[in-house]
Design a protein around this motif. Structure first.
Motif, PDB file in Angstrom:
ATOM      1  N   ILE A 187       0.871  -1.175   0.000  1.00 28.44           N
ATOM      2  CA  ILE A 187       0.000   0.000   0.000  1.00 28.44           C
ATOM      3  C   ILE A 187       0.904   1.220   0.000  1.00 28.44           C
ATOM      4  N   ILE A 188       0.818   1.997  -1.059  1.00 29.41           N
ATOM      5  CA  ILE A 188       1.730   3.113  -1.312  1.00 29.41           C
ATOM      6  C   ILE A 188       1.012   4.444  -1.128  1.00 29.41           C
ATOM      7  N   SER A 189       1.735   5.401  -0.548  1.00 28.64           N
ATOM      8  CA  SER A 189       1.175   6.745  -0.389  1.00 28.64           C
ATOM      9  C   SER A 189       1.146   7.475  -1.728  1.00 28.64           C
ATOM     10  N   SER A 190       0.001   8.045  -2.055  1.00 30.47           N
ATOM     11  CA  SER A 190      -0.123   8.822  -3.291  1.00 30.47           C
ATOM     12  C   SER A 190      -0.024  10.325  -3.024  1.00 30.47           C
ATOM     13  N   GLY A 191       0.318  10.699  -1.777  1.00 31.02           N
ATOM     14  CA  GLY A 191       0.384  12.115  -1.427  1.00 31.02           C
ATOM     15  C   GLY A 191      -0.978  12.623  -0.976  1.00 31.02           C
ATOM     16  N   THR A 192      -1.035  13.845  -0.546  1.00 33.25           N
ATOM     17  CA  THR A 192      -2.304  14.424  -0.107  1.00 33.25           C
ATOM     18  C   THR A 192      -3.168  14.790  -1.305  1.00 33.25           C
ATOM     19  N   GLY A 193      -4.473  14.744  -1.080  1.00 31.75           N
ATOM     20  CA  GLY A 193      -5.397  15.086  -2.154  1.00 31.75           C
ATOM     21  C   GLY A 193      -5.401  16.572  -2.464  1.00 31.75           C
ATOM     22  N   SER A 194      -6.045  16.925  -3.550  1.00 36.17           N
ATOM     23  CA  SER A 194      -6.102  18.337  -3.969  1.00 36.17           C
ATOM     24  C   SER A 194      -7.378  19.028  -3.510  1.00 36.17           C
ATOM     25  N   ILE A 195      -8.355  18.237  -3.041  1.00 28.90           N
ATOM     26  CA  ILE A 195      -9.643  18.810  -2.634  1.00 28.90           C
ATOM     27  C   ILE A 195      -9.704  18.885  -1.112  1.00 28.90           C
ATOM     28  N   GLU A 196     -10.094  20.045  -0.583  1.00 26.06           N
ATOM     29  CA  GLU A 196     -10.209  20.244   0.858  1.00 26.06           C
ATOM     30  C   GLU A 196     -11.639  19.970   1.310  1.00 26.06           C
ATOM     31  N   ASN A 197     -11.735  19.319   2.470  1.00 28.24           N
ATOM     32  CA  ASN A 197     -13.031  19.032   3.076  1.00 28.24           C
ATOM     33  C   ASN A 197     -12.990  19.417   4.546  1.00 28.24           C
ATOM     34  N   PRO A 198     -14.146  19.685   5.159  1.00 28.90           N
ATOM     35  CA  PRO A 198     -14.168  20.016   6.591  1.00 28.90           C
ATOM     36  C   PRO A 198     -13.650  18.841   7.413  1.00 28.90           C
ATOM     37  N   ILE A 249     -12.894  31.345  15.153  1.00 31.11           N
ATOM     38  CA  ILE A 249     -13.934  32.273  14.677  1.00 31.11           C
ATOM     39  C   ILE A 249     -15.171  31.524  14.189  1.00 31.11           C
ATOM     40  N   GLY A 250     -15.178  30.232  14.397  1.00 30.89           N
ATOM     41  CA  GLY A 250     -16.376  29.472  14.068  1.00 30.89           C
ATOM     42  C   GLY A 250     -16.401  28.886  12.673  1.00 30.89           C
ATOM     43  N   ASP A 251     -15.347  29.081  11.902  1.00 32.66           N
ATOM     44  CA  ASP A 251     -15.301  28.490  10.567  1.00 32.66           C
ATOM     45  C   ASP A 251     -14.759  27.053  10.640  1.00 32.66           C
ATOM     46  N   TYR A 252     -15.186  26.229   9.687  1.00 35.03           N
ATOM     47  CA  TYR A 252     -14.718  24.859   9.661  1.00 35.03           C
ATOM     48  C   TYR A 252     -13.247  24.820   9.251  1.00 35.03           C
ATOM     49  N   ASN A 253     -12.470  24.044   9.993  1.00 35.77           N
ATOM     50  CA  ASN A 253     -11.092  23.760   9.557  1.00 35.77           C
ATOM     51  C   ASN A 253     -11.151  22.758   8.407  1.00 35.77           C
ATOM     52  N   MET A 254     -10.269  22.920   7.432  1.00 35.24           N
ATOM     53  CA  MET A 254     -10.288  22.090   6.231  1.00 35.24           C
ATOM     54  C   MET A 254      -9.057  21.168   6.205  1.00 35.24           C
ATOM     55  N   VAL A 255      -9.267  19.977   5.693  1.00 40.90           N
ATOM     56  CA  VAL A 255      -8.166  19.021   5.518  1.00 40.90           C
ATOM     57  C   VAL A 255      -8.281  18.389   4.140  1.00 40.90           C
ATOM     58  N   ARG A 256      -7.153  17.855   3.677  1.00 40.84           N
ATOM     59  CA  ARG A 256      -7.145  17.124   2.414  1.00 40.84           C
ATOM     60  C   ARG A 256      -6.860  15.650   2.673  1.00 40.84           C
ATOM     61  N   ALA A 257      -7.304  14.802   1.790  1.00 40.17           N
ATOM     62  CA  ALA A 257      -7.068  13.358   1.925  1.00 40.17           C
ATOM     63  C   ALA A 257      -5.576  13.089   2.061  1.00 40.17           C
ATOM     64  N   GLY A 258      -5.243  12.249   3.021  1.00 42.75           N
ATOM     65  CA  GLY A 258      -3.839  11.926   3.262  1.00 42.75           C
ATOM     66  C   GLY A 258      -3.248  12.639   4.451  1.00 42.75           C
ATOM     67  N   GLU A 259      -3.909  13.680   4.960  1.00 40.06           N
ATOM     68  CA  GLU A 259      -3.408  14.383   6.129  1.00 40.06           C
ATOM     69  C   GLU A 259      -3.796  13.624   7.396  1.00 40.06           C
ATOM     70  N   SER A 260      -3.232  14.025   8.524  1.00 35.69           N
ATOM     71  CA  SER A 260      -3.445  13.308   9.777  1.00 35.69           C
ATOM     72  C   SER A 260      -4.136  14.199  10.807  1.00 35.69           C
ATOM     73  N   VAL A 261      -4.737  13.533  11.806  1.00 35.89           N
ATOM     74  CA  VAL A 261      -5.428  14.225  12.896  1.00 35.89           C
ATOM     75  C   VAL A 261      -4.898  13.683  14.215  1.00 35.89           C
TER      76      VAL A 261
END
Length: 283
Positions: A187-198, A249-261
């Motif tokens: 299973i190989i890492s393809s890097g982080t995605g280009s689309i941000e989601n909450p 300030i109440g806005d959603y933080n955004m992440v991309r696929a492949g990032e960590s929490v």
């Protein structure tokens, strides 16, 4: 009795012949005798060594060792198994290498050495590939006579590195004995995605539930901080996460696929999810 008398007379005649001649004469006889022997030896040397007789080595690679040896012996060669190796792509006891190779011109009776495929695959220890680049992992597998099976790409920030190693669909630990020629899925890492989601909200979930949510969102587990009172990590509760669901300030933080929490675990479920920053109009 008669034969013994004849033999005795013969030795007497030979003895008299030798003793009644001079030393120089006898020496010449001995020299002449050895000269004749040498002449006979060198004249027959070509016959003994089969000088000038050459044969072309047949191709026996891929054939069963018994069949290969019979072919070589019928062609005028000797055959001997010199070594063995394991190749998963050819049948057991098949000839993998022959020396001299096919088509070589050699003397009659020359020994042809064979390398034969083993019946049972030797066992090797599974290497630790996680964290290596794909190229490094491929080279390590090859050096241990293992094969790269399927390659599955998954979003992760460490681009082109091995995230997991699998055998028959299951994760395999380094050091586990496996057969040579086994196919290892990477299973190989393809890097982080280009689309941000909450960022998903993990607070209040158990750690087991959080891992399922992370996997479904193509996110990975970052740093895990466990409260000392936790005895069952899988059923411990998430009381804090970074990045949080919402910012100050109440806005959603955004992440991309492949990032960590990053997650904080506690044995006590939070009373409410109010640990997350509240929108500015609610503050």
């Amino acid at each position: 009795m008669h034969e013994k008398v004849i033999l005795t007379k013969y030795f007497i005649i030979v003895f008299d012949f030798i003793t009644k001649r001079s030393f120089a004469f006898n020496l010449l006889i001995v020299i002449a005798f050895f000269f004749v022997l040498a002449l006979l030896f060198f004249s027959m040397l070509g016959i003994i060594t089969k000088h000038g007789k050459h044969l072309t080595v047949p191709d026996v690679r891929g054939k069963n060792v018994k069949e290969a040896m019979a072919i070589l012996e019928n062609a005028g060669f000797e055959a001997d198994v010199r070594d063995s190796i394991y190749i998963d792509s050819i049948p057991p006891l098949s000839v993998w290498v022959q020396t001299p190779e096919k088509g070589a011109e050699v003397k009659v009776g020359r020994t042809i050495y064979l390398t034969v495929n083993k019946v049972v695959a030797p066992m090797v220890k599974m290497p630790d590939l996680e964290g290596l680049t794909f190229r490094s992992a491929e080279m390590m597998l090859k050096s241990m006579r293992l094969n790269v099976g399927d390659t599955i790409y998954k979003p992760d920030f460490a681009t082109n590195t091995v995230l997991q190693q699998l055998l028959n669909g299951k994760r395999i630990k380094p050091g586990t004995p496996i057969a040579e020629g086994s196919n290892i899925t990477l299973i190989i890492s393809s890097g982080t995605g280009s689309i941000e989601n909450p960022v998903p909200n993990f607070v209040g979930l158990t750690f087991a539930e959080a891992k399922e949510t992370l996997s479904a969102s193509n996110l990975s587990t970052g740093t895990i901080i466990v409260d000392p009172n936790v005895t069952d990590t899988a059923n411990a509760y998430i009381i804090k996460q970074v990045p949080a669901r919402k910012n100050e300030i109440g806005d959603y933080n955004m992440v991309r696929a492949g990032e960590s929490v990053d997650l904080w675990l506690s044995a006590t479920k939070p009373a409410k999810d109010s640990v997350q920053p509240q929108p500015a109009d609610q503050q």
